[in-house]
Design an enzyme around this catalytic site. Sequence first.
Site, PDB file in Angstrom:
ATOM      1  N   PRO A   1       0.832  -1.207   0.000  1.00 61.23           N
ATOM      2  CG  PRO A   1      -0.872  -1.605   1.529  1.00 61.23           C
ATOM      3  CD  PRO A   1       0.444  -2.157   1.055  1.00 61.23           C
ATOM      4  CB  CYS A   2       0.730   4.328  -2.058  1.00 58.23           C
ATOM      5  SG  CYS A   2      -0.960   4.886  -1.802  1.00 58.23           S
TER       6      CYS A   2
END
Length: 384
Positions: A76-77
């Site tokens: 996930p960013c």
Amino acid sequence: MSRPITLIDLFAGCGGMTAGFVAAKGYKPVMAVEWELAAAATYAANFGESHMRWGDIAEVADEDIPEADVIIGGPPCQGFSNLGARDVNDPRNKLWKEYIRFVQHAHPKVFVIENVDRFRSSPDFALLKEEVKPGGLLEEYELTDELLLAADYGAPQRRKRTIIIGSRIGKIPMPEPGFEPTGLLGKQRWRTVRDAIDGLPEKPETTELPKATETYFGKSVPGPFKSTDLHIGRNPTARSLERYDHIPPGGGRFNLPDHLLSRCWREKKTGTTDVMGRMRWDHPSLTIRTEFYKPEKGQYLHPQWDADHSGKRVNRPITHREAARLQTFPDGFVWCGTKIEIARQIGNAVPPVLAQAIAEHLKPYLMKSVPSPRAAERTSRTVR
């Protein structure tokens, strides 16, 4: 290579990236890790349960991480922004910390990160690039990054994703696109919505998945369901059907008469142009997201719409099966979970044909590289 190219898939979801690498031939998954049970079950149903670890990636012990030639996955960013300060105990860094820990212990020749299109211009990515500099956690690796359009690699979808290739066997460029819009420039023509879903029944026979369960990881999970089971409709209201009927191919909420506009649409005169949109037969779709079954979330109406009122109009959103086709999952792929869980798996996945193009491109580099050393012989630093 005289042996298979070994592969670890982190944050694997339902296995879209693994599907592409396996389709490229010569790759063997040796571990996959996924947090969500339904997605992990879908992966297990297609690629085997024995090497899938369902649960928290942080609970995979260092000694349980196998050596591998390639690591793939999309952390996930959020969460990387404080890693540069080396505050590795910050919970926001946890998932990126774990990805790097796997790279340290598996010591792959290559790793591939897939992320949202905006990640490439984010502060998080700038800090990732710092880690490949001398003294960084990934100092052995060289990075190549690019924003790739899935349509350029055979997906009938204008999906843009950041792809990062990290290599310790020499810098590796991105694969060259094999498709372009017209097919007149020495490449194949973009695949279209028609190529993907034409011929599927226009009227789904049911709105529900079959009643079926299977046990994965000691838990009962709905499924596995065949692709034909995923051709499920919805029960839109009369007002929704009236709205759908006003939307031509390529159109959207701006085609609605005033009496059919919601208050928020009436007050918002610009933006969100794909909302309540209808696909076009002879173009790729826009990005398939996790709520593709809701036309109010994007351009998800079936493309069939004759301008002549005596013609044929299919006034419904696309089905799960059609979404999976647009994501390029093969019809032989099976699925586990509820309708919402499967939709989330489809929308979050990397299109397998994009992953396959990357996998095919990597093979010559991997095949001419030297075998990876044993973990005990390595001197690289590990994340603690």
